[in-house]
Design a protein around this motif. Structure first.
Motif, PDB file in Angstrom:
ATOM      1  N   PRO A   1     -68.136  22.389 -25.116  1.00  0.00           N
ATOM      2  CA  PRO A   1     -69.567  22.404 -25.427  1.00  0.00           C
ATOM      3  C   PRO A   1     -70.133  23.823 -25.395  1.00  0.00           C
ATOM      4  CG  PRO A   1     -69.167  21.438 -23.264  1.00  0.00           C
ATOM      5  CD  PRO A   1     -67.836  21.672 -23.887  1.00  0.00           C
ATOM      6  N   SER A   2     -70.997  24.085 -26.357  1.00  0.00           N
ATOM      7  CA  SER A   2     -71.683  25.378 -26.400  1.00  0.00           C
ATOM      8  C   SER A   2     -72.764  25.398 -25.323  1.00  0.00           C
ATOM      9  CB  SER A   2     -72.329  25.573 -27.773  1.00  0.00           C
ATOM     10  OG  SER A   2     -73.401  24.643 -27.938  1.00  0.00           O
ATOM     11  N   ASP A   3     -73.349  26.567 -25.070  1.00  0.00           N
ATOM     12  CA  ASP A   3     -74.438  26.649 -24.100  1.00  0.00           C
ATOM     13  C   ASP A   3     -75.616  25.781 -24.528  1.00  0.00           C
ATOM     14  OD1 ASP A   3     -73.251  28.272 -22.194  1.00  0.00           O
ATOM     15  OD2 ASP A   3     -73.935  30.129 -23.130  1.00  0.00           O
ATOM     16  N   GLY A   4     -75.878  25.743 -25.843  1.00  0.00           N
ATOM     17  CA  GLY A   4     -76.969  24.906 -26.342  1.00  0.00           C
ATOM     18  C   GLY A   4     -76.716  23.430 -26.085  1.00  0.00           C
ATOM     19  N   GLU A   5     -75.492  22.983 -26.326  1.00  0.00           N
ATOM     20  CA  GLU A   5     -75.138  21.584 -26.058  1.00  0.00           C
ATOM     21  C   GLU A   5     -75.206  21.294 -24.561  1.00  0.00           C
ATOM     22  OE1 GLU A   5     -71.958  20.283 -29.421  1.00  0.00           O
ATOM     23  OE2 GLU A   5     -71.340  21.889 -28.064  1.00  0.00           O
ATOM     24  N   LEU A   6     -74.697  22.208 -23.763  1.00  0.00           N
ATOM     25  CA  LEU A   6     -74.683  22.010 -22.319  1.00  0.00           C
ATOM     26  C   LEU A   6     -76.096  21.858 -21.777  1.00  0.00           C
ATOM     27  CD1 LEU A   6     -72.993  21.834 -19.736  1.00  0.00           C
ATOM     28  CD2 LEU A   6     -73.105  24.324 -19.593  1.00  0.00           C
ATOM     29  N   SER A   7     -77.035  22.632 -22.302  1.00  0.00           N
ATOM     30  CA  SER A   7     -78.412  22.578 -21.799  1.00  0.00           C
ATOM     31  C   SER A   7     -79.089  21.243 -22.095  1.00  0.00           C
ATOM     32  CB  SER A   7     -79.237  23.732 -22.367  1.00  0.00           C
ATOM     33  OG  SER A   7     -79.427  23.564 -23.757  1.00  0.00           O
ATOM     34  N   ALA A   8     -78.555  20.473 -23.038  1.00  0.00           N
ATOM     35  CA  ALA A   8     -79.144  19.177 -23.390  1.00  0.00           C
ATOM     36  C   ALA A   8     -78.700  18.060 -22.448  1.00  0.00           C
ATOM     37  CB  ALA A   8     -78.771  18.816 -24.830  1.00  0.00           C
ATOM     38  N   TYR A   9     -77.733  18.331 -21.572  1.00  0.00           N
ATOM     39  CA  TYR A   9     -77.170  17.293 -20.702  1.00  0.00           C
ATOM     40  C   TYR A   9     -77.743  17.378 -19.291  1.00  0.00           C
ATOM     41  CZ  TYR A   9     -73.672  17.264 -24.422  1.00  0.00           C
ATOM     42  OH  TYR A   9     -73.040  17.216 -25.630  1.00  0.00           O
TER      43      TYR A   9
ATOM     44  N   GLY B   1     -75.821  16.423 -16.826  1.00  0.00           N
ATOM     45  CA  GLY B   1     -74.653  16.761 -16.033  1.00  0.00           C
ATOM     46  C   GLY B   1     -73.382  16.603 -16.840  1.00  0.00           C
ATOM     47  N   ILE B   2     -72.263  16.893 -16.185  1.00  0.00           N
ATOM     48  CA  ILE B   2     -70.961  16.775 -16.834  1.00  0.00           C
ATOM     49  C   ILE B   2     -70.008  16.012 -15.925  1.00  0.00           C
ATOM     50  CG2 ILE B   2     -71.233  18.901 -18.188  1.00  0.00           C
ATOM     51  CD1 ILE B   2     -69.273  20.259 -16.204  1.00  0.00           C
ATOM     52  N   VAL B   3     -69.025  15.376 -16.547  1.00  0.00           N
ATOM     53  CA  VAL B   3     -67.943  14.701 -15.832  1.00  0.00           C
ATOM     54  C   VAL B   3     -66.647  15.304 -16.329  1.00  0.00           C
ATOM     55  CG1 VAL B   3     -66.755  12.517 -15.415  1.00  0.00           C
ATOM     56  CG2 VAL B   3     -69.255  12.550 -15.667  1.00  0.00           C
ATOM     57  N   VAL B   4     -65.837  15.798 -15.412  1.00  0.00           N
ATOM     58  CA  VAL B   4     -64.514  16.317 -15.755  1.00  0.00           C
ATOM     59  C   VAL B   4     -63.516  15.283 -15.256  1.00  0.00           C
ATOM     60  CG1 VAL B   4     -62.872  18.213 -15.531  1.00  0.00           C
ATOM     61  CG2 VAL B   4     -65.338  18.687 -15.493  1.00  0.00           C
ATOM     62  N   SER B   5     -62.795  14.674 -16.188  1.00  0.00           N
ATOM     63  CA  SER B   5     -61.908  13.565 -15.833  1.00  0.00           C
ATOM     64  C   SER B   5     -60.490  14.041 -15.560  1.00  0.00           C
ATOM     65  CB  SER B   5     -61.923  12.522 -16.956  1.00  0.00           C
ATOM     66  OG  SER B   5     -61.400  13.079 -18.147  1.00  0.00           O
TER      67      SER B   5
ATOM     68  N   ASP C   1     -64.934  27.541 -16.116  1.00  0.00           N
ATOM     69  CA  ASP C   1     -66.144  28.282 -16.498  1.00  0.00           C
ATOM     70  C   ASP C   1     -67.281  27.324 -16.851  1.00  0.00           C
ATOM     71  OD1 ASP C   1     -64.844  30.701 -16.110  1.00  0.00           O
ATOM     72  OD2 ASP C   1     -64.382  30.977 -18.245  1.00  0.00           O
ATOM     73  N   LEU C   2     -66.946  26.247 -17.563  1.00  0.00           N
ATOM     74  CA  LEU C   2     -67.945  25.242 -17.921  1.00  0.00           C
ATOM     75  C   LEU C   2     -68.563  24.629 -16.663  1.00  0.00           C
ATOM     76  CD1 LEU C   2     -69.316  23.299 -19.994  1.00  0.00           C
ATOM     77  CD2 LEU C   2     -67.321  21.833 -19.697  1.00  0.00           C
ATOM     78  N   VAL C   3     -67.736  24.301 -15.690  1.00  0.00           N
ATOM     79  CA  VAL C   3     -68.229  23.744 -14.429  1.00  0.00           C
ATOM     80  C   VAL C   3     -69.168  24.735 -13.749  1.00  0.00           C
ATOM     81  CG1 VAL C   3     -67.519  23.081 -12.088  1.00  0.00           C
ATOM     82  CG2 VAL C   3     -66.297  22.173 -14.074  1.00  0.00           C
ATOM     83  N   ARG C   4     -68.800  26.005 -13.714  1.00  0.00           N
ATOM     84  CA  ARG C   4     -69.658  27.018 -13.091  1.00  0.00           C
ATOM     85  C   ARG C   4     -70.987  27.161 -13.835  1.00  0.00           C
ATOM     86  NH1 ARG C   4     -64.601  28.903 -11.852  1.00  0.00           N
ATOM     87  NH2 ARG C   4     -64.235  30.042 -13.777  1.00  0.00           N
ATOM     88  N   ARG C   5     -70.942  27.110 -15.172  1.00  0.00           N
ATOM     89  CA  ARG C   5     -72.181  27.206 -15.965  1.00  0.00           C
ATOM     90  C   ARG C   5     -73.094  26.012 -15.690  1.00  0.00           C
ATOM     91  NH1 ARG C   5     -69.173  27.604 -21.073  1.00  0.00           N
ATOM     92  NH2 ARG C   5     -70.744  26.189 -21.872  1.00  0.00           N
ATOM     93  N   ALA C   6     -72.519  24.825 -15.645  1.00  0.00           N
ATOM     94  CA  ALA C   6     -73.320  23.629 -15.369  1.00  0.00           C
ATOM     95  C   ALA C   6     -73.921  23.704 -13.962  1.00  0.00           C
ATOM     96  CB  ALA C   6     -72.475  22.365 -15.524  1.00  0.00           C
ATOM     97  N   HIS C   7     -73.133  24.119 -12.997  1.00  0.00           N
ATOM     98  CA  HIS C   7     -73.620  24.242 -11.621  1.00  0.00           C
ATOM     99  C   HIS C   7     -74.751  25.272 -11.533  1.00  0.00           C
ATOM    100  CE1 HIS C   7     -73.598  24.205  -7.293  1.00  0.00           C
ATOM    101  NE2 HIS C   7     -73.448  25.516  -7.291  1.00  0.00           N
TER     102      HIS C   7
ATOM    103  N   LEU D   1     -69.500  16.054 -11.822  1.00  0.00           N
ATOM    104  CA  LEU D   1     -68.638  15.068 -11.193  1.00  0.00           C
ATOM    105  C   LEU D   1     -67.215  15.316 -11.654  1.00  0.00           C
ATOM    106  CD1 LEU D   1     -68.051  12.427  -9.615  1.00  0.00           C
ATOM    107  CD2 LEU D   1     -68.535  11.200 -11.751  1.00  0.00           C
ATOM    108  N   GLY D   2     -66.311  15.447 -10.721  1.00  0.00           N
ATOM    109  CA  GLY D   2     -64.905  15.615 -11.046  1.00  0.00           C
ATOM    110  C   GLY D   2     -64.111  14.416 -10.568  1.00  0.00           C
ATOM    111  N   VAL D   3     -63.244  13.892 -11.430  1.00  0.00           N
ATOM    112  CA  VAL D   3     -62.401  12.751 -11.102  1.00  0.00           C
ATOM    113  C   VAL D   3     -60.941  13.170 -11.243  1.00  0.00           C
ATOM    114  CG1 VAL D   3     -61.804  10.379 -11.702  1.00  0.00           C
ATOM    115  CG2 VAL D   3     -64.173  11.159 -11.948  1.00  0.00           C
ATOM    116  N   CYS D   4     -60.168  13.008 -10.197  1.00  0.00           N
ATOM    117  CA  CYS D   4     -58.746  13.347 -10.188  1.00  0.00           C
ATOM    118  C   CYS D   4     -58.570  14.847 -10.484  1.00  0.00           C
ATOM    119  CB  CYS D   4     -57.980  12.444 -11.152  1.00  0.00           C
ATOM    120  SG  CYS D   4     -56.199  12.413 -10.852  1.00  0.00           S
ATOM    121  N   PHE D   5     -58.039  15.203 -11.653  1.00  0.00           N
ATOM    122  CA  PHE D   5     -57.903  16.605 -12.037  1.00  0.00           C
ATOM    123  C   PHE D   5     -59.243  17.319 -11.899  1.00  0.00           C
ATOM    124  CE2 PHE D   5     -58.649  19.716 -15.394  1.00  0.00           C
ATOM    125  CZ  PHE D   5     -57.581  20.580 -15.245  1.00  0.00           C
ATOM    126  N   GLY D   6     -60.298  16.664 -12.394  1.00  0.00           N
ATOM    127  CA  GLY D   6     -61.641  17.251 -12.348  1.00  0.00           C
ATOM    128  C   GLY D   6     -62.110  17.530 -10.930  1.00  0.00           C
TER     129      GLY D   6
END
Length: 84
Positions: free
Chosen positions: A30-38, A40-44, A62-68, A75-80
């Motif tokens: 996701p781009s920064d613009g897309e990320l700003s529309a959410y 939160g994120i889930v890393v599976s 890096d995406l996780v750090r940007r979202a934080h 939210l991270g599940v298993c690997f995430g």
């Protein structure tokens, strides 16, 4: 559809909007613009280890750090969970 499409369809039943990204191999991030529309994120899960040297793993980190930094939910599940 694929796993991501199935997950989107199931989660949408709760009235929320979801978007799955296939980030392995740098195919989609996701781009920064897309990320700003959410909210939160889930890393599976992944068949890979967070300790692998694949470039996409550090890009997801890096995406996780940007979202934080934006105070979005993460939210991270298993690997995430290991990555978070």
């Amino acid at each position: 559809g694929g796993y991501g499409e199935q997950r989107e369809r199931l989660l949408a039943k709760g009235g929320e909007s979801w978007r799955a990204y296939d980030v392995e191999g740098g195919r989609e991030m996701p781009s920064d613009g897309e990320l700003s529309a959410y909210d939160g994120i889930v890393v599976s899960g992944s068949r890979h280890s967070v300790y692998d040297s694949a470039k996409w793993i550090s890009e997801v980190g890096d995406l996780v750090r940007r979202a934080h930094a934006r105070r979005q939910g993460v939210l991270g599940v298993c690997f995430g969970a290991q990555l978070v």
